[in-house]
Design an enzyme around this catalytic site. Structure first.
Site, PDB file in Angstrom:
ATOM      1  CB  CYS A 166      -0.939   0.104   1.190  1.00  0.00           C
ATOM      2  SG  CYS A 166      -1.897  -1.392   1.441  1.00  0.00           S
ATOM      3  N   GLY A 176       0.359  -0.255  -4.780  1.00  0.00           N
ATOM      4  CA  GLY A 176      -0.844  -1.060  -4.580  1.00  0.00           C
ATOM      5  C   GLY A 176      -1.822  -0.816  -5.703  1.00  0.00           C
ATOM      6  CG  ASN A 230       2.910   1.164   3.441  1.00  0.00           C
ATOM      7  OD1 ASN A 230       3.957   1.753   3.227  1.00  0.00           O
ATOM      8  ND2 ASN A 230       2.727  -0.077   3.047  1.00  0.00           N
ATOM      9  N   GLY A 231       1.733  -1.208   5.812  1.00  0.00           N
ATOM     10  CA  GLY A 231       2.492  -2.047   6.730  1.00  0.00           C
ATOM     11  C   GLY A 231       1.692  -3.276   7.102  1.00  0.00           C
ATOM     12  CB  CYS A 240      11.687  -1.934   4.319  1.00  0.00           C
ATOM     13  SG  CYS A 240      11.623  -3.149   2.998  1.00  0.00           S
ATOM     14  CE1 TYR A 284      10.011  -5.025  -8.339  1.00  0.00           C
ATOM     15  CE2 TYR A 284       8.653  -4.919  -6.375  1.00  0.00           C
ATOM     16  CZ  TYR A 284       8.779  -5.134  -7.727  1.00  0.00           C
ATOM     17  OH  TYR A 284       7.694  -5.441  -8.471  1.00  0.00           O
ATOM     18  CG  ASP A 323      14.906  -9.275 -12.279  1.00  0.00           C
ATOM     19  OD1 ASP A 323      14.485  -8.116 -12.041  1.00  0.00           O
ATOM     20  OD2 ASP A 323      14.144 -10.234 -12.427  1.00  0.00           O
ATOM     21  CB  CYS A 358       8.253  -9.627   4.212  1.00  0.00           C
ATOM     22  SG  CYS A 358       7.956  -7.979   4.884  1.00  0.00           S
TER      23      CYS A 358
HETATM   24  S1  SF4 Z   1      11.572  -8.492   5.845  1.00  0.00           S
HETATM   25 FE1  SF4 Z   1      10.093  -7.112   4.849  1.00  0.00          FE
HETATM   26  S2  SF4 Z   1      10.472  -5.135   5.844  1.00  0.00           S
HETATM   27 FE2  SF4 Z   1      12.272  -6.413   6.267  1.00  0.00          FE
HETATM   28  S3  SF4 Z   1      13.701  -5.960   4.574  1.00  0.00           S
HETATM   29 FE3  SF4 Z   1      12.522  -7.716   3.930  1.00  0.00          FE
HETATM   30  S4  SF4 Z   1      10.815  -6.838   2.736  1.00  0.00           S
HETATM   31 FE4  SF4 Z   1      11.700  -5.190   3.967  1.00  0.00          FE
END
Ligand code: SF4
Length: 493
Positions: free
Chosen positions: A23, A50, A131-132, A268, A274, A377, A414
């Site tokens: 998001c 999103g 967002n999260g 993050c 990306y 990539d 994640c």
């Molecule tokens: S676990 Fe999630 S928040 Fe942590 S670096 Fe990876 S993508 Fe980012």
């Protein structure tokens, strides 16, 4: 306002999905502006975060109106709808679902009403965009049930955002600021919130600041966005990031900053690789520059004897440019992306589905034929995309294909709002780099090291979340929180 039940976008290429963000959020407080339009363009700039649903809430000081629907920002809103959203405060959201079913009900902003106070004072309306992803949602959901909120308000949607929204407006005798200061320290996980009542725009970021959230200044007003690029799009200048553990409140009296938790920054890492737009800036570092630096590190760590370097659009391209700069191998555009076909309302036929990644990408034979190609990539999740791309480059006449990835192997899921895959689905689970190389059919394969990645961000390693690469999560995991909860109060079987 509600417009239809809408069907969801169909991903034409579900097996080749890249990691998806959960998001984008946007907020604006500006008495002299068309806040709905500013929010529309802010969301438009955040569309990459999103693509399943979009929504805007506005307040005119008397009440809050929300319009949301499934679809892209430009599909959900038109001039007429925006003209009906009048006020001086607005928040907005673009959604990619990682928790809760994809439906209109789970689109954001959410809207909840506090009950009237004990003294009979009217309750407040609260709209919220997130967002999260929280890791203690099950615990919070039990709290919602214990407070009897589902009895009074009917069923509450399955998302962590709906649960927070319900709890924010659960206490009739607390102001929204007081309720937020009581609730926010008890939320675990990643959250960048924008929310509002009739008079005040709020922004809050978790103690680790996992997801970005930036404060911007308008000539007469304030804006808040997931990325600096969205602020620039509406003519706002970026002032600073909302600090980890900070609650900001903006109203007629100005801007107030409150602290609900001590900051323990762990932003993050994948935002740099990306998710974020290349023209955005995170913690003072331009995202494009960090991607070019990643490509340069890749070239030093994994050189190749090759004739051309190409990138996988869009986010692999800056790293490919960096690889070419560092190695001296010429950069070429070898793959073309159709940006518009990825998500559509039209269900593809089986034969079209089998074309897989070709619907999104195509190789330029005239560039590739007879060449030894380095293809860069950004990430390697299940390996299906890279396998298809290697095949496509060979089919276009390449004599060698050397794959280079501008992030280390992803091995852990994640829990903070990025939809990647489960551990068992990662190609790097159970295969070493050579095993992965064989699986994707490349002549050589190299990932940038963690050290190379961290250096490219120009941030101290201790201030970054790297959990999907090394399993070192900044918080408890949802499973840990759930098993603690079940130890205390076993779920009836
Ligand atoms: S676990 Fe999630 S928040 Fe942590 S670096 Fe990876 S993508 Fe980012």
């Amino acid at each position: 306002m509600r417009r239809g039940d809408g069907h969801l976008n169909q991903d034409l290429d579900p097996d080749n999905r890249r990691p998806q963000d959960h998001c984008g959020v946007f907020g604006v407080w500006a008495p002299d502006e068309d806040v709905a339009k500013l929010t529309y363009f802010g969301l438009y700039a955040l569309q990459h975060r999103g693509q399943e649903a979009a929504g805007i809430a506005v307040s005119d000081g008397q009440g809050i109106l929300v319009f949301k629907d499934v679809g892209l920002v430009a599909q959900v809103f038109d001039e007429k709808i925006l003209a009906g959203l009048r006020g001086h405060i607005a928040i907005g959201h673009t959604r990619y679902s990682t928790t809760g079913a994809s439906s209109w009900e789970n689109a954001q902003p959410t809207l909840s009403e506090t009950p009237p106070g004990l003294d009979g004072a009217a309750g407040a309306s609260v709209a919220l965009a997130h967002n999260g992803n929280l890791v203690n949602t099950a615990q919070l959901r039990r709290e919602v049930e214990a407070l009897g909120l589902t009895q009074h308000r009917g069923p509450i949607s399955t998302t962590d955002t709906a649960v927070v929204s319900a709890l924010l407006s659960a206490y009739p005798d607390l102001s929204v600021t007081e309720a937020a200061m009581r609730l926010l320290p008890r939320l675990e996980g990643a959250f960048s919130f924008v929310f509002m009542d009739q008079d005040t725009l709020y922004a809050a970021r978790d103690a680790h600041g996992v997801r970005p959230l930036i404060l911007g200044r308008l000539e007469r007003g304030w804006a808040i966005a997931s990325e600096t690029a969205a602020l620039e799009t509406i003519g706002a200048s970026a002032v600073r990031e909302i600090e980890p553990g900070e609650l900001l409140a903006i109203d007629d009296h100005g801007l107030r900053s409150l602290r609900f938790a001590n900051p323990k920054p762990r932003g993050c890492l994948v935002e740099y690789v990306y998710f974020s737009r290349p023209d955005s800036v995170i913690s003072g570092r331009n995202v494009y520059a960090s991607r070019v630096a990643l490509g340069q590190a890749l070239a030093r760590e994994h050189p190749a004897d090759a004739d051309i370097v190409i990138g996988v659009p869009e986010s692999g391209i800056p790293a490919a440019i960096g690889y070419a700069q560092e190695s001296g191998i010429p950069y070429s555009v070898g793959l073309i992306k159709n940006s518009y076909i990825g998500r559509t309302f039209i269900q593809p036929t089986q034969s079209i589905r089998q074309l897989g990644v070709r619907l999104k990408l195509n190789a330029i034979r005239e560039i590739i034929q007879g060449k030894r190609v380095v293809v860069v990539d950004d990430s390697l999740i299940r390996g299906n995309t890279l396998r298809s791309i290697v095949r496509m480059i060979r089919a276009a006449g390449a004599i060698e294909v050397h794959a280079r990835i501008s992030s280390p192997p992803i091995k852990w899921p994640c829990f903070y709002g990025i939809d990647m895959a489960s551990k068992a689905e990662f190609i790097s689970t159970g295969l070493d780099v050579d095993g992965v190389r064989r699986a994707v059919g490349a002549d050589s394969l190299g990932h940038v090291s963690m050290d190379g990645l961290v250096r490219a961000t120009e941030q101290p390693e201790s201030r970054l979340c790297r959990a999907c690469f090394d399993g070192d999560y900044p918080t408890a995991t949802p499973e840990q929180r759930l098993s603690e909860l079940e130890r205390v109060a076993p779920t009836p079987s």
